[in-house]
Scaffold this motif. Structure first.
Motif, PDB file in Angstrom:
ATOM      1  N   LEU A  61      44.262 -12.998  13.252  1.00  0.00           N
ATOM      2  CA  LEU A  61      43.269 -13.081  12.161  1.00  0.00           C
ATOM      3  C   LEU A  61      43.649 -13.536  10.930  1.00  0.00           C
ATOM      4  N   GLU A  62      44.904 -13.254  10.548  1.00  0.00           N
ATOM      5  CA  GLU A  62      45.393 -13.501   9.071  1.00  0.00           C
ATOM      6  C   GLU A  62      45.781 -15.067   9.104  1.00  0.00           C
ATOM      7  N   HIS A  63      45.748 -15.740  10.198  1.00  0.00           N
ATOM      8  CA  HIS A  63      46.235 -17.260  10.345  1.00  0.00           C
ATOM      9  C   HIS A  63      45.138 -18.241  10.472  1.00  0.00           C
ATOM     10  N   ILE A  64      43.872 -17.704  10.793  1.00  0.00           N
ATOM     11  CA  ILE A  64      42.855 -18.439  11.056  1.00  0.00           C
ATOM     12  C   ILE A  64      41.567 -18.032  10.052  1.00  0.00           C
ATOM     13  N   PRO A  65      40.634 -18.977   9.651  1.00  0.00           N
ATOM     14  CA  PRO A  65      39.829 -18.736   8.855  1.00  0.00           C
ATOM     15  C   PRO A  65      38.921 -17.480   9.307  1.00  0.00           C
ATOM     16  N   HIS A  66      38.604 -16.599   8.235  1.00  0.00           N
ATOM     17  CA  HIS A  66      37.656 -15.466   8.363  1.00  0.00           C
ATOM     18  C   HIS A  66      37.358 -15.013   7.225  1.00  0.00           C
ATOM     19  N   ARG A  67      36.215 -14.218   7.297  1.00  0.00           N
ATOM     20  CA  ARG A  67      35.400 -13.693   6.254  1.00  0.00           C
ATOM     21  C   ARG A  67      34.778 -12.506   6.667  1.00  0.00           C
ATOM     22  N   GLN A  68      34.911 -11.280   5.817  1.00  0.00           N
ATOM     23  CA  GLN A  68      34.471  -9.883   5.941  1.00  0.00           C
ATOM     24  C   GLN A  68      32.917  -9.960   5.750  1.00  0.00           C
ATOM     25  N   LEU A  69      32.137  -9.290   6.363  1.00  0.00           N
ATOM     26  CA  LEU A  69      30.677  -8.927   5.688  1.00  0.00           C
ATOM     27  C   LEU A  69      30.862  -7.994   4.772  1.00  0.00           C
ATOM     28  N   ASN A  70      30.138  -7.859   3.549  1.00  0.00           N
ATOM     29  CA  ASN A  70      30.236  -6.674   2.656  1.00  0.00           C
ATOM     30  C   ASN A  70      29.001  -5.677   3.026  1.00  0.00           C
ATOM     31  N   ALA A  71      27.898  -6.214   3.566  1.00  0.00           N
ATOM     32  CA  ALA A  71      26.681  -5.357   3.859  1.00  0.00           C
ATOM     33  C   ALA A  71      25.681  -6.226   4.694  1.00  0.00           C
ATOM     34  N   TRP A  72      24.736  -5.140   4.983  1.00  0.00           N
ATOM     35  CA  TRP A  72      23.459  -5.750   5.805  1.00  0.00           C
ATOM     36  C   TRP A  72      22.037  -5.436   4.887  1.00  0.00           C
ATOM     37  N   GLU A  73      21.212  -6.261   4.782  1.00  0.00           N
ATOM     38  CA  GLU A  73      20.100  -6.172   3.776  1.00  0.00           C
ATOM     39  C   GLU A  73      18.909  -6.549   4.711  1.00  0.00           C
ATOM     40  N   PHE A  74      17.736  -5.947   4.309  1.00  0.00           N
ATOM     41  CA  PHE A  74      16.566  -6.049   4.940  1.00  0.00           C
ATOM     42  C   PHE A  74      15.620  -6.415   3.840  1.00  0.00           C
ATOM     43  N   ILE A  75      14.946  -7.563   3.787  1.00  0.00           N
ATOM     44  CA  ILE A  75      13.808  -7.919   2.532  1.00  0.00           C
ATOM     45  C   ILE A  75      12.677  -8.065   3.386  1.00  0.00           C
ATOM     46  N   LEU A  76      11.600  -7.288   2.852  1.00  0.00           N
ATOM     47  CA  LEU A  76      10.184  -7.610   3.296  1.00  0.00           C
ATOM     48  C   LEU A  76       9.439  -8.006   2.123  1.00  0.00           C
ATOM     49  N   GLY A  77       8.994  -9.353   2.355  1.00  0.00           N
ATOM     50  CA  GLY A  77       8.064  -9.847   1.146  1.00  0.00           C
ATOM     51  C   GLY A  77       9.264 -10.295   0.255  1.00  0.00           C
ATOM     52  N   GLU A  78       9.259  -9.907  -0.992  1.00  0.00           N
ATOM     53  CA  GLU A  78      10.206  -9.911  -1.914  1.00  0.00           C
ATOM     54  C   GLU A  78      10.889  -8.783  -2.289  1.00  0.00           C
ATOM     55  N   LYS A  79      10.629  -7.721  -1.467  1.00  0.00           N
ATOM     56  CA  LYS A  79      11.216  -6.552  -2.108  1.00  0.00           C
ATOM     57  C   LYS A  79      12.184  -6.023  -0.994  1.00  0.00           C
ATOM     58  N   GLN A  80      13.247  -5.343  -1.517  1.00  0.00           N
ATOM     59  CA  GLN A  80      14.270  -4.964  -0.469  1.00  0.00           C
ATOM     60  C   GLN A  80      13.932  -3.441   0.231  1.00  0.00           C
ATOM     61  N   LEU A  81      13.922  -3.707   1.412  1.00  0.00           N
ATOM     62  CA  LEU A  81      13.590  -2.483   2.294  1.00  0.00           C
ATOM     63  C   LEU A  81      14.790  -1.341   2.517  1.00  0.00           C
ATOM     64  N   PHE A  82      15.919  -1.839   2.668  1.00  0.00           N
ATOM     65  CA  PHE A  82      17.115  -1.191   2.703  1.00  0.00           C
ATOM     66  C   PHE A  82      18.067  -2.095   2.587  1.00  0.00           C
ATOM     67  N   ARG A  83      19.406  -1.390   2.341  1.00  0.00           N
ATOM     68  CA  ARG A  83      20.569  -2.237   2.361  1.00  0.00           C
ATOM     69  C   ARG A  83      21.487  -1.198   2.957  1.00  0.00           C
ATOM     70  N   VAL A  84      22.646  -1.522   3.765  1.00  0.00           N
ATOM     71  CA  VAL A  84      23.762  -0.734   4.234  1.00  0.00           C
ATOM     72  C   VAL A  84      25.042  -1.685   3.945  1.00  0.00           C
ATOM     73  N   GLU A  85      26.010  -0.682   3.407  1.00  0.00           N
ATOM     74  CA  GLU A  85      27.240  -1.310   3.224  1.00  0.00           C
ATOM     75  C   GLU A  85      28.195  -1.138   4.403  1.00  0.00           C
ATOM     76  N   GLU A  86      29.115  -2.119   4.373  1.00  0.00           N
ATOM     77  CA  GLU A  86      30.209  -2.136   5.552  1.00  0.00           C
ATOM     78  C   GLU A  86      31.189  -1.057   4.913  1.00  0.00           C
ATOM     79  N   PRO A  87      31.896  -0.504   5.604  1.00  0.00           N
ATOM     80  CA  PRO A  87      32.307  -0.650   7.212  1.00  0.00           C
ATOM     81  C   PRO A  87      31.244   0.364   8.161  1.00  0.00           C
ATOM     82  N   MET A  88      30.111   0.985   7.337  1.00  0.00           N
ATOM     83  CA  MET A  88      29.201   1.739   8.079  1.00  0.00           C
ATOM     84  C   MET A  88      29.702   2.808   8.930  1.00  0.00           C
ATOM     85  N   GLY A  89      31.031   3.657   8.458  1.00  0.00           N
ATOM     86  CA  GLY A  89      31.533   4.435   9.053  1.00  0.00           C
ATOM     87  C   GLY A  89      32.645   3.986  10.129  1.00  0.00           C
TER      88      GLY A  89
END
Length: 398
Positions: A61-89
């Motif tokens: 993985l160190e020698h090929i293109p990769h990118r970590q995700l920082n979080a997951w977020e759910f938006i309903l309309g224009e408002k944040q429903l919730f956000r969860v940070e990686e690595p989630m335990g």
């Protein structure tokens, strides 16, 4: 012992490497002339990262293109429903990896071993049979390859599955998605969040892919979709369903939105993954939904379990009957995880579909979100654990 593996995706490439490293001759066949596809799943969950570590491939993985995700977020309309940070335990965060370089690296490692042959750009045409047992494959150029075991790892439209007459039981409704790429916002580069946005009856997800400066966007098509995907003003359409900061980005960079690719995603599972002399693995046996990026992760875990059962028999030049019995054992070990993962994927998709179709439910949830945010977040987290960590224990033992 000679093994033919059809399909050099994650399942086929990983299994080929595991086998040749243990002295088993493998011919790996890939129909395409290169590894680039319109769409390849990029998300390595902790279970997939663990599988690579068990194979001794974490350093890749160190020698090929990769990118970590920082979080997951759910938006309903224009408002944040919730956000969860990686690595989630988990020990590791979900990591996006570019599949073409990963597959090239796996095959390059396999090529350092004796007994490995890679045939690329030549699809298979048929299977060879003798006394109701598969004994190899026929390539499109007329070449016949004999095999003690043929493994179909050739994806959701598997030719091996069709020629072996192994039935795929599909989920009732395929998932149709429009897949876009466009210029990335600096906000995503600094904080790569997988955002799912539900606005009215429209839902889409957007995140920064592995490719530098590129957003990936998946627009879920409704059954009564009337938009002309090629002629539509997607900058304005996406902006009209987004929070203000993202809407501004879509409008400012509308000229970078690439023409969308329509993906019809077949999801299902074969009741029987094998017949005498032939085995299906990965999407050939159980095409997965794109929900929570299960495809590449279960593919790598399939390869480990298959190697555990097959290596001792192949090293000992076991009788065909013993090999065929092992195929049933591989399915028995892997099937519970696949069935459970697909149920979880289906439940999550059904929940989103219920919200999409029910404006009253959306309105109530938007109003009650400040009060219910913690409970909704906790419920979502609980459902993700199995899909992130794996549902059954998978350990490389050979």
């Amino acid at each position: 012992m000679q093994i033919v593996i059809v399909g050099a995706g994650p399942t086929g490439a990983a299994l080929a490497l595991l086998l040749v490293q243990r002295g088993i001759a493998v011919t790996l066949i890939e129909a395409a002339k290169d590894f680039h596809r319109v769409f390849r799943g990029e998300g390595l969950m902790p279970s997939g990262l663990d599988a690579l570590e068990q194979m001794g491939l974490s350093a890749l993985l160190e020698h090929i293109p990769h990118r970590q995700l920082n979080a997951w977020e759910f938006i309903l309309g224009e408002k944040q429903l919730f956000r969860v940070e990686e690595p989630m335990g988990s020990k590791r965060p979900c990591t996006l990896v570019s599949q073409p370089p990963l597959l090239k690296a796996l095959i390059s490692q396999a090529q350092t071993n004796d007994g490995f042959e890679f045939i690329q750009g030549v699809p298979i045409k048929d299977l060879c049979w003798s006394n109701q047992r598969v004994t190899g494959v026929v390539l499109s150029d007329g070449q016949k390859l004999s095999a003690n075991l043929t493994i179909g790892a050739d994806g959701r439209n598997s030719v091996v599955r069709q020629r072996a007459k192994l039935e795929l039981v599909r989920q009732p409704k395929d998932i149709d998605i429009l897949w876009f790429k466009l210029a990335a916002s600096p906000k995503f580069a600094a904080d790569n969040v997988f955002r799912t946005i539900l606005h009215g009856d429209r839902v889409f997800s957007v995140f920064h892919g592995v490719e530098e400066g590129k957003l990936h966007l998946a627009w879920v098509m409704s059954a009564n979709e009337k938009t002309d995907s090629k002629q539509a003003d997607w900058g304005e359409i996406l902006a009209s369903h987004s929070p203000s900061w993202l809407a501004e980005h879509f409008r400012n960079y509308a000229n970078t939105i690439e023409s969308p690719i329509r993906l019809s995603v077949v999801v299902g599972c074969c009741p029987h993954w094998h017949a005498p002399g032939v085995m299906l693995l990965g999407d050939a046996a159980h095409p997965m939904s794109p929900v929570r990026a299960q495809g590449i992760n279960v593919a790598l875990r399939d390869a480990i379990v298959a190697a555990n059962h097959l290596v001792p028999l192949l090293q000992a030049s076991a009788e065909h009957q013993q090999i065929d019995m092992a195929l049933a054992q591989i399915q028995a070990e892997r099937e519970p995880e696949i069935i459970r993962a697909q149920k979880l994927q289906l439940a999550e998709a059904a929940q989103g579909e219920q919200l999409r179709k029910n404006p009253l439910l959306r309105s109530l949830l938007a109003q009650l979100a400040p009060l219910l945010r913690k409970q909704i977040r906790r419920s979502w987290l609980k459902r993700q654990h199995e899909m992130r960590q794996g549902i059954t224990k998978v350990q490389l033992t050979v």
